[in-house]
Design an enzyme around this catalytic site. Structure first.
Site, PDB file in Angstrom:
ATOM      1  CG  ASP A 147      -2.114  -2.232   2.265  1.00  0.00           C
ATOM      2  OD1 ASP A 147      -0.973  -2.692   2.140  1.00  0.00           O
ATOM      3  OD2 ASP A 147      -2.695  -1.543   1.392  1.00  0.00           O
ATOM      4  CB  ILE A 148      -1.555   3.144   3.262  1.00  0.00           C
ATOM      5  CG1 ILE A 148      -0.963   3.300   4.671  1.00  0.00           C
ATOM      6  CG2 ILE A 148      -2.014   4.508   2.725  1.00  0.00           C
ATOM      7  CD1 ILE A 148       0.287   4.160   4.714  1.00  0.00           C
ATOM      8  CD  GLU A 176       1.841  -0.329   0.309  1.00  0.00           C
ATOM      9  OE1 GLU A 176       1.165  -0.715  -0.655  1.00  0.00           O
ATOM     10  OE2 GLU A 176       3.100  -0.327   0.316  1.00  0.00           O
TER      11      GLU A 176
END
Length: 376
Positions: free
Chosen positions: A238-239, A281
């Site tokens: 996950d960004i 994301e």
């Protein structure tokens, strides 16, 4: 004419008739055999929608039917639709796709010709496309076959390489050229179907696989892991603080970050592994073979690559990091049999990384996780 001469003439005529009947019989027997072969080929092409497996099948069938030592295929890129990518040349791997622009003189000529041509014939007609012609020359073609889906749509190019000499004959007869065009027509339909499958299972922004495709492949991988007592792993990323890129620089910047992260993840994997855009994301990865040590090594390599990459958007240098979670299937320690539970384990590892400060990778240990649940 005496009787002896008449009998000799009749005998000669009868012999010629027998010879002609034998030749006709042999010809039609070959035609029937080849038609039966085409039916089998069509069945083979229709038996898979997996793009790589289909192209491999086409190559081997063409090699066997045309008695050549090798074959290669250029296929129109299903995403960009503006180039024909060389999809099957393993020995020429240079780290980037080798391609011919769809609007090139080569493609224009092949579409107009609508038949197989030799490299010499193509070279005589195309004199202003040196780069693409050299690419074809490097493949040592003996015959170049257009894959035409419709009258005005070139789907690809089939390259037949060195031919096995049969009775000192290495050229292609008209019958053989018609045969390879029939095979090419079947291949074109199959490639188009596989391309549609490829597009429907691919995220158009990042060019990674979609969630449902990932789960389908993960289900098969779990079944195989049980049967063969192997380790497979799921990674989830996950960004970190992704929303700030959209809020600060706009959604185009967010798209740029997503695409770049996706490219880094994909470039860090083996061909047999699968990366997908899970949603927003978040990204998932299936490592078809990987124990705890190997999976953590891959996940950490991806995290470091992203952290060290210089993301430049509109002259702004962005610092991008990801948090990751890792789960590993093991028939003794973690015999998880449902894909959603497997992914949830990696997701739990991801949230541990988030809660512990982000920009790190955490391994999900089912024994520890159960211990925590029992403590609560």
């Amino acid at each position: 004419m005496d009787l002896t001469a008449k009998l000799h003439e009749l005998d000669t005529h009868s012999h010629n008739m027998d010879k002609e009947i034998l030749e006709q019989s042999t010809y039609y027997e070959k035609r029937i055999y080849d038609l039966e072969q085409l039916i089998d080929i069509a069945k083979s092409f229709c038996s898979t929608l997996d793009f790589s497996n289909l192209l491999e099948s086409i190559v081997y069938i063409c090699m066997a039917q045309m008695h050549v030592l090798g074959a290669e295929i250029f296929v129109r890129d299903p995403i960009t639709n503006d180039v024909l990518n060389l999809e099957t040349a393993k020995a020429m791997s240079t780290g980037k796709k080798l391609s011919i622009p769809v609007g090139s003189p080569i493609c224009t000529f092949l579409l107009e010709a609508a038949k197989p041509v030799t490299y010499t014939e193509l070279k005589d007609r195309v004199t202003d496309d040196d780069e693409s012609m050299q690419l074809l020359a490097n493949l040592n073609p003996t015959l170049i076959v257009p894959l035409i889906e419709k009258a005005n749509h070139l789907s690809g190019i089939l390259i037949l390489q060195e031919r096995i000499a049969i009775e000192d004959e290495t050229t292609y007869t008209e019958y053989e050229q018609n045969m390879i065009m029939s095979i090419a027509s079947l291949a074109t339909v199959a490639i188009n179907n596989a391309s549609l499958m490829e597009m429907s299972s691919t995220d158009m922004m990042t060019h990674l696989r979609l969630k449902y495709f990932f789960f389908n492949q993960l289900t098969e991988a779990i079944d195989k892991a049980f049967e063969q007592n192997e380790n497979i792993a799921v990674l989830m990323f996950d960004i970190d603080f992704f929303k700030k890129f959209n809020d600060t620089y706009g959604h185009e910047c967010g798209d740029f970050v997503l695409i770049t992260v996706a490219n880094i993840i994909k470039s860090s994997l083996r061909e047999t592994d699968i990366a997908s855009r899970y949603g927003g994301e978040e990204f998932t990865v299936l490592l078809r073979k990987g124990n705890k040590t190997e999976a953590l090594k891959v996940a950490e390599r991806i995290r470091k690559k992203i952290e060290g990459y210089d993301f430049v958007y509109n002259d702004q240098h962005l610092h991008v990091t990801v948090s990751g979670g890792v789960s590993v299937f093991d028939t003794e320690k973690n015999p998880v049999d449902l894909p959603n539970i497997f992914v949830n384990q990696a997701d739990s590892g991801l949230y541990m990384s988030k809660n512990n400060g982000r920009n790190q990778v955490t391994f999900f240990d089912p024994a520890v996780h159960k211990l925590k649940e029992s403590d609560e």
